[in-house]
Design a protein around this motif. Sequence first.
Motif, PDB file in Angstrom:
ATOM      1  N   VAL A  29      -7.461  -1.663  -3.883  1.00  0.00           N
ATOM      2  CA  VAL A  29      -5.708  -1.963  -4.462  1.00  0.00           C
ATOM      3  C   VAL A  29      -4.816  -1.405  -2.727  1.00  0.00           C
ATOM      4  N   ALA A  49      -0.677   2.995  -8.893  1.00  0.00           N
ATOM      5  CA  ALA A  49      -0.825   1.865  -8.424  1.00  0.00           C
ATOM      6  C   ALA A  49      -2.969   1.488  -8.444  1.00  0.00           C
ATOM      7  N   LEU A  52      -5.187   0.664 -11.044  1.00  0.00           N
ATOM      8  CA  LEU A  52      -4.729  -0.832 -11.080  1.00  0.00           C
ATOM      9  C   LEU A  52      -6.186  -1.259 -10.724  1.00  0.00           C
ATOM     10  N   GLY A  53      -6.779  -0.288  -9.696  1.00  0.00           N
ATOM     11  CA  GLY A  53      -8.693  -0.647  -8.975  1.00  0.00           C
ATOM     12  C   GLY A  53      -9.113   0.497  -8.898  1.00  0.00           C
ATOM     13  N   LEU A  56      -7.461   3.060  -3.151  1.00  0.00           N
ATOM     14  CA  LEU A  56      -6.278   2.976  -3.570  1.00  0.00           C
ATOM     15  C   LEU A  56      -5.556   3.325  -1.456  1.00  0.00           C
ATOM     16  N   VAL A 114      -5.597  -5.610  -5.048  1.00  0.00           N
ATOM     17  CA  VAL A 114      -4.709  -5.567  -5.662  1.00  0.00           C
ATOM     18  C   VAL A 114      -3.523  -5.729  -4.588  1.00  0.00           C
ATOM     19  N   VAL A 116       0.119  -3.778  -4.010  1.00  0.00           N
ATOM     20  CA  VAL A 116       0.960  -3.671  -4.760  1.00  0.00           C
ATOM     21  C   VAL A 116       2.183  -3.335  -4.827  1.00  0.00           C
TER      22      VAL A 116
END
Length: 161
Positions: A29, A49, A52-53, A56, A114, A116
């Motif tokens: 992400v 955030a 989502l994975g 980061l 992803v 974000v």
Amino acid sequence: MLPSQEKIVSLPQLLERVEKWRQEGQKIVFTNGCFDIVHVGHVDYLERARLLGDKLVLGLNTDHSVSTLKGSTRPLQDEMSRTRVMASFWFVDAVVLFSQETPYELIKAVQPDVLVKGDDYSIENIVGHDVVLARGGEVKTIPLVQGYSTSAVVEKVKKSN
């Protein structure tokens, strides 16, 4: 070196980590920002955030980039202070500085799964959306915590003097 300091990386170091994470099947992400005065809105946004994975990556504007975007009185904290604060969060896995006005080149290099930003952006206005969508990735927005912004904090401090 402290664990948080190990998260602050150059672009070549970041790309090595991202490749390793991909080989391990981890979902990457990416988000970015200035993060000049960190507040609960930032914490909420970044933690969401990360969910989502698996990893980061945070692109952080350099001091010069912040000044270009926000004006000559910003940033209030220098880039090394901002990188260290951001790297201290458990939900941030890597922090990399970028000096351009946008993180477009950084996103092209990282190729996140992803991308974000906050919901004050529409998908088509998020820098790098084309890069991520072209490789089959996702572009998502996260609801912002209302009433919190660095600009609002700065104005409140100015008015209190």
